[in-house]
Design a protein around this motif. Sequence first.
Motif: not given
Length: 166
Positions: A74-82, A95-99, A117-126
């Motif tokens: 589903g759209a509201v999931s940790e898998a999707v925000v990653v 170089t840094l993102s938030v979803a 319910t809100v799912c978040f993911a943060w990622a960096s290019s490193l």
Amino acid sequence: MQNLTELSTQLGQLLQQGDQILVTAESCTGGGVATAITDIAGSSTWFDRAFITYSNDAKMEMLGVRSKTLGQFGAVSEAVVVEMALGALRHSNGTLSVAISGIAGPGGGSEDKPVGTVCFAWASSLGWQKVETCLFAGDRSEVRTKAVCHALTTLLEHMTDEEPFS
């Protein structure tokens, strides 16, 4: 809850000092993080772009979220925000993102995923990643504001770590 202008200003200073560029991928917040950021004069030096991907089609077309992931979780999931966070990095100069994807209400909730319910993911290019699901109380506006604040606060905490990109 800290003021969004203060959070964005502090985050911008740290991103600029670290030669980092932020990109956002937002669903339920509808660009709220990007608005808070672009309210700061000079943010173009540390903010590249915002993907507002409210529909599943937009998530797939703009960020490369897989239909299989959407169908399974589903759209509201940790898998999707990653996938959103990583897609935002791939499709930008960031170089840094938030979803963010969630259920702001008043409808749309379920027993498994209630309103707030809100799912978040943060990622960096490193390679740094963080994923989290929160349950925020309040009406639609409050849930969205709390989500924006949480996204910025977590970015700020990451940037103030001793080694934020390792």
